[in-house]
Design a protein around this motif. Structure first.
Motif, PDB file in Angstrom:
ATOM      1  N   LEU A 199      61.586 -71.822  23.625  1.00  0.00           N
ATOM      2  CA  LEU A 199      62.914 -71.335  23.263  1.00  0.00           C
ATOM      3  C   LEU A 199      63.939 -71.658  24.349  1.00  0.00           C
ATOM      4  N   ARG A 200      63.565 -71.486  25.600  1.00  0.00           N
ATOM      5  CA  ARG A 200      64.467 -71.781  26.711  1.00  0.00           C
ATOM      6  C   ARG A 200      64.862 -73.254  26.693  1.00  0.00           C
ATOM      7  N   ARG A 201      63.873 -74.142  26.534  1.00  0.00           N
ATOM      8  CA  ARG A 201      64.154 -75.584  26.527  1.00  0.00           C
ATOM      9  C   ARG A 201      65.030 -75.984  25.342  1.00  0.00           C
ATOM     10  N   LEU A 202      64.714 -75.451  24.165  1.00  0.00           N
ATOM     11  CA  LEU A 202      65.504 -75.780  22.982  1.00  0.00           C
ATOM     12  C   LEU A 202      66.953 -75.311  23.125  1.00  0.00           C
ATOM     13  N   ARG A 203      67.143 -74.113  23.666  1.00  0.00           N
ATOM     14  CA  ARG A 203      68.511 -73.599  23.839  1.00  0.00           C
ATOM     15  C   ARG A 203      69.297 -74.440  24.840  1.00  0.00           C
ATOM     16  N   GLU A 204      68.631 -74.873  25.918  1.00  0.00           N
ATOM     17  CA  GLU A 204      69.308 -75.724  26.895  1.00  0.00           C
ATOM     18  C   GLU A 204      69.773 -77.023  26.250  1.00  0.00           C
ATOM     19  N   ARG A 205      68.922 -77.652  25.463  1.00  0.00           N
ATOM     20  CA  ARG A 205      69.281 -78.917  24.819  1.00  0.00           C
ATOM     21  C   ARG A 205      70.356 -78.718  23.756  1.00  0.00           C
ATOM     22  N   ARG A 206      70.281 -77.625  23.021  1.00  0.00           N
ATOM     23  CA  ARG A 206      71.311 -77.355  22.012  1.00  0.00           C
ATOM     24  C   ARG A 206      72.670 -77.136  22.676  1.00  0.00           C
ATOM     25  N   ARG A 259      73.602 -78.303  25.545  1.00  0.00           N
ATOM     26  CA  ARG A 259      74.030 -79.596  26.074  1.00  0.00           C
ATOM     27  C   ARG A 259      74.670 -80.447  24.969  1.00  0.00           C
ATOM     28  N   ALA A 260      74.052 -80.467  23.796  1.00  0.00           N
ATOM     29  CA  ALA A 260      74.607 -81.205  22.667  1.00  0.00           C
ATOM     30  C   ALA A 260      75.956 -80.619  22.244  1.00  0.00           C
ATOM     31  N   GLN A 261      76.051 -79.304  22.284  1.00  0.00           N
ATOM     32  CA  GLN A 261      77.311 -78.630  21.923  1.00  0.00           C
ATOM     33  C   GLN A 261      78.421 -79.020  22.899  1.00  0.00           C
ATOM     34  N   ARG A 262      78.123 -79.028  24.190  1.00  0.00           N
ATOM     35  CA  ARG A 262      79.118 -79.438  25.188  1.00  0.00           C
ATOM     36  C   ARG A 262      79.538 -80.889  24.971  1.00  0.00           C
ATOM     37  N   ILE A 302      79.550 -82.549  22.148  1.00  0.00           N
ATOM     38  CA  ILE A 302      80.395 -82.608  20.953  1.00  0.00           C
ATOM     39  C   ILE A 302      81.813 -82.159  21.292  1.00  0.00           C
ATOM     40  N   ARG A 303      81.935 -81.060  22.023  1.00  0.00           N
ATOM     41  CA  ARG A 303      83.270 -80.558  22.386  1.00  0.00           C
ATOM     42  C   ARG A 303      84.033 -81.557  23.243  1.00  0.00           C
ATOM     43  N   THR A 304      83.337 -82.149  24.212  1.00  0.00           N
ATOM     44  CA  THR A 304      83.986 -83.125  25.088  1.00  0.00           C
ATOM     45  C   THR A 304      84.470 -84.321  24.291  1.00  0.00           C
ATOM     46  N   ARG A 305      83.629 -84.859  23.438  1.00  0.00           N
ATOM     47  CA  ARG A 305      84.013 -86.026  22.636  1.00  0.00           C
ATOM     48  C   ARG A 305      85.136 -85.697  21.665  1.00  0.00           C
ATOM     49  N   THR A 306      85.129 -84.491  21.117  1.00  0.00           N
ATOM     50  CA  THR A 306      86.190 -84.078  20.205  1.00  0.00           C
ATOM     51  C   THR A 306      87.520 -83.979  20.943  1.00  0.00           C
ATOM     52  N   ARG A 307      87.511 -83.400  22.139  1.00  0.00           N
ATOM     53  CA  ARG A 307      88.739 -83.308  22.939  1.00  0.00           C
ATOM     54  C   ARG A 307      89.274 -84.690  23.281  1.00  0.00           C
ATOM     55  N   GLN A 308      88.379 -85.564  23.717  1.00  0.00           N
ATOM     56  CA  GLN A 308      88.804 -86.916  24.066  1.00  0.00           C
ATOM     57  C   GLN A 308      89.385 -87.645  22.864  1.00  0.00           C
ATOM     58  N   ALA A 309      88.767 -87.507  21.728  1.00  0.00           N
ATOM     59  CA  ALA A 309      89.253 -88.183  20.518  1.00  0.00           C
ATOM     60  C   ALA A 309      90.610 -87.632  20.099  1.00  0.00           C
ATOM     61  N   SER A 310      90.792 -86.319  20.219  1.00  0.00           N
ATOM     62  CA  SER A 310      92.078 -85.739  19.816  1.00  0.00           C
ATOM     63  C   SER A 310      93.185 -86.146  20.781  1.00  0.00           C
ATOM     64  N   ARG A 311      92.869 -86.291  22.055  1.00  0.00           N
ATOM     65  CA  ARG A 311      93.864 -86.755  23.026  1.00  0.00           C
ATOM     66  C   ARG A 311      94.306 -88.186  22.727  1.00  0.00           C
ATOM     67  N   GLU A 312      93.365 -89.001  22.284  1.00  0.00           N
ATOM     68  CA  GLU A 312      93.660 -90.400  21.995  1.00  0.00           C
ATOM     69  C   GLU A 312      94.169 -90.601  20.582  1.00  0.00           C
ATOM     70  N   GLY A 313      94.205 -89.531  19.792  1.00  0.00           N
ATOM     71  CA  GLY A 313      94.713 -89.617  18.433  1.00  0.00           C
ATOM     72  C   GLY A 313      93.741 -90.262  17.467  1.00  0.00           C
ATOM     73  N   GLY A 324      75.742 -88.134  15.042  1.00  0.00           N
ATOM     74  CA  GLY A 324      74.450 -88.100  15.728  1.00  0.00           C
ATOM     75  C   GLY A 324      74.278 -86.839  16.551  1.00  0.00           C
ATOM     76  N   ALA A 325      75.298 -86.500  17.325  1.00  0.00           N
ATOM     77  CA  ALA A 325      75.215 -85.288  18.157  1.00  0.00           C
ATOM     78  C   ALA A 325      75.222 -84.039  17.291  1.00  0.00           C
ATOM     79  N   ARG A 326      75.976 -84.072  16.208  1.00  0.00           N
ATOM     80  CA  ARG A 326      76.006 -82.899  15.316  1.00  0.00           C
ATOM     81  C   ARG A 326      74.651 -82.711  14.614  1.00  0.00           C
ATOM     82  N   GLU A 327      74.032 -83.809  14.236  1.00  0.00           N
ATOM     83  CA  GLU A 327      72.708 -83.735  13.618  1.00  0.00           C
ATOM     84  C   GLU A 327      71.684 -83.221  14.623  1.00  0.00           C
ATOM     85  N   LYS A 328      71.789 -83.695  15.866  1.00  0.00           N
ATOM     86  CA  LYS A 328      70.887 -83.227  16.930  1.00  0.00           C
ATOM     87  C   LYS A 328      71.040 -81.724  17.117  1.00  0.00           C
ATOM     88  N   LYS A 329      72.284 -81.264  17.193  1.00  0.00           N
ATOM     89  CA  LYS A 329      72.535 -79.835  17.383  1.00  0.00           C
ATOM     90  C   LYS A 329      71.986 -79.025  16.219  1.00  0.00           C
TER      91      LYS A 329
END
Length: 155
Positions: free
Chosen positions: A36-43, A45-48, A50-61, A68-73
């Motif tokens: 459970l600890r390992r799975l939560r850490e990876r989830r 990480r995937a969530q972070r 996704i958020r980072t890529r979403t912010r970057q994409a919105s900044r660039e329009g 892929g990351a959403r499926e992983k999460k």
């Protein structure tokens, strides 16, 4: 999405952990907690990611299509849910059994000596706890005299 496409989102360790969550009933408590600890850490990480890529994409329009990351999460979240349900099931069954056994033992040890046959209230008037103090309402009599003697001495 086929099974092969779903496995592409996960790396080798994550795939192994997801498979372990499917067979969580065969794991020990320590292994289950570690999984459970390992799975939560990876989830997380995937969530972070996704958020980072979403912010970057919105900044660039641009539109962020990070399936892929959403499926992983999503797969990691399902694995966490399976493992957490197993852990919850184990805790519930052991604590309920333990509590039931303890209650049965306490009941067997209980003696009924000294328990009255009737459970009526005590109907006699209450005893005065201290007969040496002034009765209630005697402010100018014994009660006042006691207060004066304590504070300044006899007059």
């Amino acid at each position: 999405m086929t099974g092969a496409d779903k496995n592409r989102a996960l790396d080798r360790n994550e795939t192994e952990w997801v498979e372990m969550s499917r067979a969580a009933a065969h794991l020990t408590d320590t292994q289950l907690t570690d999984l459970l600890r390992r799975l939560r850490e990876r989830r997380d990480r995937a969530q972070r990611m996704i958020r980072t890529r979403t912010r970057q994409a919105s900044r660039e329009g641009q539109a962020n299509i990070d399936t892929g990351a959403r499926e992983k999460k999503a797969q990691l979240a399902e694995a966490i849910q399976r493992a957490a349900d197993e852990q919850k099931r184990r805790r519930a069954s052991t604590s309920a059994t333990r509590n039931l056994r303890a209650a049965v033992e306490r009941k067997a040890e209980q003696t009924h000596d000294g328990i009255p046959d009737n459970r009526t209230a005590h109907t006699d008037p209450a005893d005065t706890p201290n007969d040496k103090i002034a009765p209630s309402g005697a402010l100018h009599a014994e009660g006042m005299r006691a207060a004066i003697s304590r504070s300044t001495g006899d007059r």
